[in-house]
Design an enzyme around this catalytic site. Structure first.
Site, PDB file in Angstrom:
ATOM      1  N   ASP A   1      -4.059 -16.650 -19.090  1.00 43.63           N
ATOM      2  CA  ASP A   1      -3.990 -15.240 -19.099  1.00 43.63           C
ATOM      3  C   ASP A   1      -4.899 -14.306 -19.833  1.00 43.63           C
ATOM      4  O   ASP A   1      -4.447 -13.337 -20.537  1.00 43.63           O
ATOM      5  CB  ASP A   1      -2.381 -14.839 -19.052  1.00 43.63           C
ATOM      6  CG  ASP A   1      -1.587 -15.408 -18.307  1.00 43.63           C
ATOM      7  OD1 ASP A   1      -1.945 -16.136 -17.383  1.00 43.63           O
ATOM      8  OD2 ASP A   1      -0.269 -14.886 -18.339  1.00 43.63           O
TER       9      ASP A   1
ATOM     10  N   ASP B   1      -4.734 -19.616 -15.243  1.00 43.61           N
ATOM     11  CA  ASP B   1      -4.724 -18.014 -14.589  1.00 43.61           C
ATOM     12  C   ASP B   1      -5.311 -16.981 -15.247  1.00 43.61           C
ATOM     13  O   ASP B   1      -4.979 -15.843 -15.786  1.00 43.61           O
ATOM     14  CB  ASP B   1      -3.386 -17.692 -14.242  1.00 43.61           C
ATOM     15  CG  ASP B   1      -2.293 -18.578 -13.421  1.00 43.61           C
ATOM     16  OD1 ASP B   1      -2.942 -19.299 -12.517  1.00 43.61           O
ATOM     17  OD2 ASP B   1      -1.047 -18.739 -13.690  1.00 43.61           O
TER      18      ASP B   1
END
Length: 379
Positions: free
Chosen positions: A199, A226
């Site tokens: 992230d 991600d």
């Protein structure tokens, strides 16, 4: 988001320098100016951007870690900018702090004085599962080193980093660790680096019913899980996305580059154009994307278009997309590609690689995505 077992990693300094040189080759960073050409020196730490004694404007604040400016920390300068339209000129240094740019501080610009993003690093090391002093944990949003809520934010030649390491905290399972959460409309990043693992870059909006346009040009982003995610309308042009190696997993996938969570009513999500995806992991160990449909907004309809971009061998060409949550298969999302190149872009199973038509591609441009806002003309 997933949690993984810890792995040994380089020192924090090596981590902050990860990717050094590679961005310059892409045009992603401008080397420091030579002395006499506006370069930062000991005598002129702010280079061609003036000094506290000779300000660019009345709303220019100077940040220097050793006290040669108005403030020694970025947050102190942001706090002092008690309105819109301020510029922060930041001298070379590593600023270990968390920073929040509130909604009231619209139109703010951060400039790395040396014009080399390796020199100005804003970094901290909170993760989602890090305990807060008052109890509880920070959560993904709270883990961000830098949080930008204001509209009209611009950054040039800055590194935004989160150097929280799984190996240092085997007791923590919430391993999301955000380098920056950008939430405002008309947020632009030129020649910036974004360093982290899970992230890294949270390209989002202030609320799920608010659309925020963001533009990233000549930037470098690295991570594993991600590491570009959120619901913003974001254009990434001439950027490099770099997937990290891992030793804590027995096999693929190591992670995912993109995890958009575009609002269902938003006609435009992430657009990646004229960029490249590189990797230090084994070939085919990364997925290009997976859709993030948050439990807080199950009406999300993730959208990602990757076009005219070189996908290196680190991307699984046979199955570049996968699911994040049951009930929201990637095939039902708005994932498309167009004229990509490289071993990670080979179309061996056509149904796994939905493509734009030529007519659809005419609407997949920065001009269409950003509308009346033209940040690419500003550098």
């Amino acid at each position: 988001m997933l949690s993984y077992r810890p792995r040994p990693l380089p020192t924090r300094r090596a981590f902050l320098l990860a990717g050094a040189g590679a961005v310059v080759a892409l045009g992603g960073a401008t080397p420091a100016r030579a002395a006499g050409d506006g370069a930062c020196t000991a005598e002129r730490p702010f280079g061609r951007y003036g000094s506290p004694a000779a300000r660019l404007t009345e709303q220019t604040l100077y940040v220097h870690p050793d006290g040669q400016g108005d403030h020694t920390s970025v947050q102190a300068a942001v706090t002092a900018a008690n309105g819109g339209g301020y510029t922060l000129v930041i001298a070379p240094g590593t600023y270990r702090e968390t920073v929040t740019v509130s909604v009231a501080r619209s139109g703010m610009t951060w400039i790395g004085a040396s014009e080399d993003p390796h020199d100005v690093v804003v970094v901290y090391d909170n993760a989602s599962g890090t305990p807060k002093p008052g109890g509880g944990t920070y959560g993904t949003t709270g883990s961000a080193t830098t949080t930008v809520q204001a509209d009209g934010f611009t950054a040039r030649w800055i590194t935004f980093a989160n150097d929280w390491l799984r190996a240092d905290h085997p007791e923590i399972t919430g391993t999301q660790a955000v380098a920056i959460k950008a939430m405002g409309d008309r947020s632009a990043f030129h020649h910036c680096r974004f360093l982290g693992h899970q992230d890294t870059l949270y390209a989002d909006s202030i609320a799920r019913d608010v659309f925020a346009r963001q533009y990233f040009r000549n930037c470098y982003v690295e991570g594993d899980v991600d590491f570009v995610f959120g619901r913003a309308t974001a254009v990434f042009e001439r950027c490099r996305f770099h997937t990290l190696d891992r030793t804590d997993l027995a096999g693929a996938p190591y992670g995912f580059v993109f995890a958009p969570s575009t609002a269902g009513a938003n006609p435009r999500g992430y657009l990646v154009t004229r960029s490249q995806v590189t990797s230090e992991a084994p070939d085919e160990y990364y997925k290009l994307a997976r859709p993030w449909v948050p439990s807080s907004d199950t009406t999300s309809w993730p959208m990602l278009t990757v076009r005219d971009t070189h996908l290196g061998p680190g991307i699984d060409a046979v199955a570049p997309y996968t699911n994040m949550s049951s009930g929201f298969p990637w095939q039902n999302q708005r994932f498309r590609e167009y004229l990509n190149t490289g071993p990670g872009a080979e179309i061996t199973v056509p149904e796994n690689r939905p493509q734009l038509t030529d007519q659809e591609a005419e609407l997949a441009t920065r001009e269409v995505y950003l509308g009346d806002w033209t940040p690419w003309k500003a550098g």
